[in-house]
Design a protein around this motif. Structure first.
Motif, PDB file in Angstrom:
ATOM      1  N   THR A 141     -47.484 -69.318 135.241  1.00 39.67           N
ATOM      2  CA  THR A 141     -46.204 -70.017 135.268  1.00 39.67           C
ATOM      3  C   THR A 141     -46.367 -71.340 136.010  1.00 39.67           C
ATOM      4  O   THR A 141     -46.962 -71.397 137.098  1.00 39.67           O
ATOM      5  N   LEU A 142     -45.855 -72.414 135.415  1.00 37.12           N
ATOM      6  CA  LEU A 142     -45.934 -73.746 136.007  1.00 37.12           C
ATOM      7  C   LEU A 142     -44.554 -74.201 136.471  1.00 37.12           C
ATOM      8  O   LEU A 142     -43.540 -73.763 135.926  1.00 37.12           O
ATOM      9  N   PRO A 143     -44.501 -75.113 137.448  1.00 37.59           N
ATOM     10  CA  PRO A 143     -43.197 -75.608 137.928  1.00 37.59           C
ATOM     11  C   PRO A 143     -42.671 -76.796 137.133  1.00 37.59           C
ATOM     12  O   PRO A 143     -41.759 -77.483 137.582  1.00 37.59           O
ATOM     13  N   PHE A 144     -43.263 -77.026 135.953  1.00 36.49           N
ATOM     14  CA  PHE A 144     -42.878 -78.184 135.147  1.00 36.49           C
ATOM     15  C   PHE A 144     -43.331 -77.974 133.712  1.00 36.49           C
ATOM     16  O   PHE A 144     -44.117 -77.074 133.417  1.00 36.49           O
ATOM     17  N   MET A 145     -42.830 -78.819 132.807  1.00 38.51           N
ATOM     18  CA  MET A 145     -43.355 -78.858 131.450  1.00 38.51           C
ATOM     19  C   MET A 145     -44.693 -79.594 131.465  1.00 38.51           C
ATOM     20  O   MET A 145     -44.806 -80.657 132.074  1.00 38.51           O
ATOM     21  N   ALA A 146     -45.688 -79.039 130.795  1.00 43.48           N
ATOM     22  CA  ALA A 146     -47.002 -79.660 130.737  1.00 43.48           C
ATOM     23  C   ALA A 146     -47.584 -79.465 129.342  1.00 43.48           C
ATOM     24  O   ALA A 146     -47.163 -78.575 128.598  1.00 43.48           O
ATOM     25  N   SER A 147     -48.560 -80.301 129.001  1.00 47.49           N
ATOM     26  CA  SER A 147     -49.049 -80.269 127.619  1.00 47.49           C
ATOM     27  C   SER A 147     -50.518 -80.604 127.450  1.00 47.49           C
ATOM     28  O   SER A 147     -51.043 -80.473 126.344  1.00 47.49           O
ATOM     29  N   VAL A 148     -51.215 -81.033 128.492  1.00 46.90           N
ATOM     30  CA  VAL A 148     -52.622 -81.421 128.367  1.00 46.90           C
ATOM     31  C   VAL A 148     -53.389 -80.858 129.565  1.00 46.90           C
ATOM     32  O   VAL A 148     -52.935 -80.976 130.710  1.00 46.90           O
ATOM     33  N   LEU A 149     -54.562 -80.277 129.284  1.00 47.28           N
ATOM     34  CA  LEU A 149     -55.449 -79.799 130.342  1.00 47.28           C
ATOM     35  C   LEU A 149     -56.844 -80.323 130.092  1.00 47.28           C
ATOM     36  O   LEU A 149     -57.309 -80.365 128.951  1.00 47.28           O
ATOM     37  N   ALA A 150     -57.526 -80.711 131.170  1.00 47.73           N
ATOM     38  CA  ALA A 150     -58.922 -81.151 131.082  1.00 47.73           C
ATOM     39  C   ALA A 150     -59.700 -80.573 132.255  1.00 47.73           C
ATOM     40  O   ALA A 150     -59.174 -80.466 133.371  1.00 47.73           O
ATOM     41  N   ARG A 151     -60.920 -80.215 132.000  1.00 49.11           N
ATOM     42  CA  ARG A 151     -61.811 -79.774 133.066  1.00 49.11           C
ATOM     43  C   ARG A 151     -62.175 -80.968 133.947  1.00 49.11           C
ATOM     44  O   ARG A 151     -62.377 -82.094 133.453  1.00 49.11           O
ATOM     45  N   ILE A 152     -62.233 -80.762 135.254  1.00 46.54           N
ATOM     46  CA  ILE A 152     -62.786 -81.759 136.180  1.00 46.54           C
ATOM     47  C   ILE A 152     -64.170 -81.308 136.629  1.00 46.54           C
ATOM     48  O   ILE A 152     -65.157 -82.021 136.487  1.00 46.54           O
ATOM     49  N   ASP A 153     -64.238 -80.086 137.167  1.00 44.06           N
ATOM     50  CA  ASP A 153     -65.497 -79.469 137.561  1.00 44.06           C
ATOM     51  C   ASP A 153     -65.272 -77.958 137.594  1.00 44.06           C
ATOM     52  O   ASP A 153     -64.244 -77.472 137.107  1.00 44.06           O
ATOM     53  N   ASP A 154     -66.213 -77.215 138.150  1.00 45.07           N
ATOM     54  CA  ASP A 154     -66.092 -75.758 138.139  1.00 45.07           C
ATOM     55  C   ASP A 154     -64.842 -75.268 138.850  1.00 45.07           C
ATOM     56  O   ASP A 154     -64.299 -74.213 138.507  1.00 45.07           O
TER      57      ASP A 154
END
Length: 297
Positions: A56-69
């Motif tokens: 569960t997130l505290p906002f609407m979101a639509s994009v995820l990207a890896r940064i590191d492990d």
């Protein structure tokens, strides 16, 4: 129009999402991620074990990207957040459009350089025409690329980073632009990639394969459409739900597509006629893909 290819996939997840979006895949952990935007959820599925978790997130979101492990980047209605993978803790690192509470993020993807492109649009239909934009973000620096975008979609990049693609689904003119491979910034003006204004359905999310061809989810017609690098349509893959939203390459060989869908705005009768609306799919295409780049923080 090229001949339609029959359904050759399988259901990956039967959760009926109001608006599934933003799939991506981490080949290191064999994990797929995607969003249910209006439910403020991040879905996690380990393909090796089948373990599914909904965050569960505290906002609407639509994009995820890896940064590191240990870290991920999440793009939300407030801007860019760093997410701790182990704890789920979120830190807003790059505020964007915080003064516009009626707006949210939509389609986006990381360029091979580690830069992020993403678009914004209104949360609901009122005042949507020209209200959004497409941004470029690299190491916290925000560049407005294209203002007056109504429904930003189709963002993807050639494997060498020299070409970017995007569309305003409201006009359905899919465009391409030359880019600096080192930064992901445009070096010229956009030109037409494919005029879809007279075709059924809307150009939605896209991903680019290793050969430079593009797979696009076609909202409203239940298809993944395959474009050659010169803009010709070379294949169409059918899925059961009509509202297909976005593809992402998954699997160790990057030869399958995860496809999100939506049941947004369906009446009860329409939902009964489209019972798999909102499901998430794995589509076998037999073409080598490219995994999304990590974001350069």
């Amino acid at each position: 129009m090229v001949e339609l290819t029959g359904y050759n996939g399988r259901i990956l997840d039967q959760t009926s999402l109001y608006h599934g979006e933003g799939p991506t895949y981490d080949p290191i952990t064999d994990t797929a991620w995607w969003f249910s935007i209006f439910d403020c959820q991040l879905h996690e599925l380990n393909l090796s074990t089948g373990r599914k978790v909904v965050h569960t997130l505290p906002f609407m979101a639509s994009v995820l990207a890896r940064i590191d492990d240990a870290r991920q980047l999440i793009v939300s209605e407030h801007g860019l957040h760093v997410r701790d993978v182990a704890t789920g803790a979120l830190e807003l690192v790059t505020p964007i459009e915080q003064d516009k509470p009626h707006m949210r993020s939509n389609d986006g993807r990381c360029h091979p350089s580690g830069a992020l492109w993403f678009g914004t649009m209104t949360k609901h239909g009122e005042g949507r025409k020209g209200a959004g934009a497409i941004y470029h973000v690299l190491q916290g620096k925000v560049t407005l690329l294209y203002p007056e975008i109504s429904i930003p979609n189709g963002i993807c990049f050639s494997p060498d980073g020299s070409t970017g693609y995007f569309v305003d689904t409201m006009d359905n003119l899919y465009k391409k632009v030359t880019l600096d491979p080192a930064t992901g910034l445009p070096t010229g003006e956009p030109t037409l990639f494919s005029d879809e204004s007279g075709e059924a359905g809307g150009v939605d999310g896209s991903v680019c394969a290793a050969d430079g061809s593009i797979f696009n989810a076609r909202w409203g017609v239940g298809e993944i459409q395959h474009y050659a690098p010169d803009g010709r349509k070379i294949a169409r893959y059918k899925l059961p739900p009509k509202q297909t939203t976005c593809p992402a390459f998954i699997g160790k060989e990057a030869n399958r597509l995860l496809v999100t869908t939506a049941r947004e705005n369906l009446s009860l009768e329409e939902w009964q006629a489209d019972p798999e609306a909102g499901y998430t799919y794995s589509l076998d295409i037999g073409i080598k893909g490219v995994f999304d780049a990590a974001y350069r923080l």
